[in-house]
Scaffold this active site. Structure first.
Site, mmCIF file in Angstrom:
data_model
loop_
_atom_site.group_PDB
_atom_site.id
_atom_site.type_symbol
_atom_site.label_atom_id
_atom_site.label_comp_id
_atom_site.label_asym_id
_atom_site.label_seq_id
_atom_site.Cartn_x
_atom_site.Cartn_y
_atom_site.Cartn_z
ATOM 1 C CG ASN A 7 -1.852 1.141 1.289
ATOM 2 O OD1 ASN A 7 -1.480 2.270 0.988
ATOM 3 N ND2 ASN A 7 -3.080 0.890 1.688
ATOM 4 N NE ARG A 18 9.277 20.903 2.249
ATOM 5 C CZ ARG A 18 10.612 21.002 2.250
ATOM 6 N NH1 ARG A 18 11.281 20.956 1.125
ATOM 7 N NH2 ARG A 18 11.240 21.130 3.382
ATOM 8 C CG HIS A 43 -8.056 3.510 1.236
ATOM 9 N ND1 HIS A 43 -8.366 2.612 2.218
ATOM 10 C CD2 HIS A 43 -9.129 4.327 1.143
ATOM 11 C CE1 HIS A 43 -9.572 2.871 2.695
ATOM 12 N NE2 HIS A 43 -10.049 3.919 2.060
ATOM 13 C CD GLU A 70 -7.310 -1.348 0.789
ATOM 14 O OE1 GLU A 70 -6.988 -2.492 1.075
ATOM 15 O OE2 GLU A 70 -7.115 -0.365 1.530
ATOM 16 C CG HIS A 190 -5.833 -1.466 9.407
ATOM 17 N ND1 HIS A 190 -6.202 -0.421 8.578
ATOM 18 C CD2 HIS A 190 -5.460 -0.886 10.573
ATOM 19 C CE1 HIS A 190 -6.092 0.719 9.218
ATOM 20 N NE2 HIS A 190 -5.628 0.472 10.427
ATOM 21 C CG ASP A 191 -2.350 -1.219 12.522
ATOM 22 O OD1 ASP A 191 -1.716 -0.383 11.848
ATOM 23 O OD2 ASP A 191 -3.164 -0.885 13.403
ATOM 24 C CG HIS A 214 1.357 3.056 9.384
ATOM 25 N ND1 HIS A 214 1.283 4.416 9.195
ATOM 26 C CD2 HIS A 214 1.893 2.884 10.621
ATOM 27 C CE1 HIS A 214 1.735 5.037 10.268
ATOM 28 N NE2 HIS A 214 2.121 4.134 11.146
HETATM 29 C C1 LIG Z 1 -8.541 -0.719 4.386
HETATM 30 C C2 LIG Z 1 -7.327 -0.503 5.169
HETATM 31 O O1 LIG Z 1 -7.164 -1.012 6.242
HETATM 32 C C3 LIG Z 1 -6.253 0.353 4.636
HETATM 33 O O2 LIG Z 1 -6.467 0.775 3.347
HETATM 34 C C4 LIG Z 1 -6.073 1.525 5.463
HETATM 35 O O3 LIG Z 1 -7.295 2.158 5.587
HETATM 36 C C5 LIG Z 1 -5.044 2.428 4.903
HETATM 37 O O4 LIG Z 1 -5.577 3.672 4.653
HETATM 38 P P1 LIG Z 1 -4.782 4.949 5.157
HETATM 39 O O5 LIG Z 1 -3.420 4.861 4.559
HETATM 40 O O6 LIG Z 1 -5.582 6.098 4.653
HETATM 41 O O7 LIG Z 1 -4.719 4.866 6.649
HETATM 42 N N1 LIG Z 2 -5.843 -3.080 3.277
HETATM 43 C C1 LIG Z 2 -4.900 -2.714 4.249
HETATM 44 C C2 LIG Z 2 -3.856 -1.860 3.657
HETATM 45 O O1 LIG Z 2 -3.849 -1.622 2.474
HETATM 46 C C3 LIG Z 2 -2.766 -1.317 4.454
HETATM 47 O O2 LIG Z 2 -3.078 -1.081 5.782
HETATM 48 P P1 LIG Z 2 -1.857 -0.584 6.720
HETATM 49 O O3 LIG Z 2 -0.725 -1.591 6.585
HETATM 50 O O4 LIG Z 2 -1.435 0.764 6.203
HETATM 51 O O5 LIG Z 2 -2.422 -0.564 8.102
#
Ligand SMILES: CC(=O)[C@@H](O)[C@H](O)COP(=O)(O)O
Ligand SMILES: NCC(=O)COP(=O)(O)O
Length: 237
Positions: A7, A18, A43, A70, A190-191, A214
């Protein structure tokens, strides 16, 4: 094989800080692919605080791997996805003001709405996935709505993992078994991180895909993107 979809929202967040084009979102996505990512996830949110509609259009013709978009199926989002035709669309029940996704769909209460939206994407030949909690009933209603896959919302797993991995994974194994019994494909995200990913994979080896942003981008600050992607791939073996 469980695919790793990177992601790249956080790359766009950094760029937007910036207002220029550094880092270049398309270049990073292509580099992720050449470093071993099996897919790219974005997303786009209504305020375009990270990924912009324009990024989605720019990425589509250049990506060599699976493209997963997403988001909440607003008319704008549906229009974007139908124009871009990614390999997969993942429906997430986000309110525009949310900092990040914080729950899965209530697929029972939203059965009619989801059925209608999924039908449009299925007709367009786009694989569909519905973001759900690790709850067997929610998985069952996602199947009733016509989803090809579910994506399990793994934040509760990631939070509970340090205290008790066994307790953290238990509801996810149940939901994953339900998805398999119903013939649904299975994604998770997610996480997820280098700390908790391998344990999830070992317990649910039939996962089709994990999408990770993330933690992966944060790890890349220390390890570099190439090594980080390899380390995440190693967790899926
Ligand atoms: C669906 C999901 O869990 C991820 O797409 C998450 O929402 C990341 O989106 P953000 O990067 O906007 O936090
Ligand atoms: N669908 C989850 C995603 O794309 C990434 O989530 P995260 O690793 O940023 O929490």
């Amino acid at each position: 094989m469980t695919k790793l979809s990177v992601n790249i929202n956080k790359i766009a967040t950094l760029r937007n800080a910036r207002g220029g084009d550094v880092p270049n979102v398309v270049k990073v996505a292509l580099d992720c692919e050449s470093f071993g990512a099996d897919g790219i996830t974005v997303h786009p949110r209504p305020d375009e605080r990270h990924i912009r509609r324009e990024d989605v259009y720019n990425l589509r013709p250049l990506l060599q791997t699976e493209f997963n978009i997403e988001g909440y199926p607003s008319p704008d989002f549906i229009d974007l996805v139908l124009k871009v035709k990614p390999h997969q669309v993942t429906l997430v029940p986000d309110d525009p003001s949310q900092i990040t996704s914080n729950c899965g769909w209530d697929t029972k209460a939203n059965l009619e709405f989801l059925s209608e939206v999924l039908d449009g994407f299925n007709t367009a030949g786009i694989r569909t996935s519905v973001f759900v909690a690790a709850d067997v009933e929610m998985v069952e209603y996602a199947a009733k709505a016509g989803a090809d896959r579910v994506e399990l919302y793994t934040e509760p797993y990631a939070t509970a993992y340090p205290k008790s991995p066994e307790a953290a994974i238990a509801p996810f194994v149940e939901a994953a078994k339900a998805a398999r019994k119903l013939g649904l494909g299975l994604n998770a995200g997610h996480d997820l991180s280098l700390v908790n990913l391998n344990y999830m994979y070992k317990n649910i080896p039939w996962l089709d895909e994990v999408s990770i942003g993330h933690a992966l981008i944060s790890d890349a600050l220390y390890l570099g993107l190439e090594r980080t992607i390899q380390e995440y791939k190693n967790c899926l073996r």
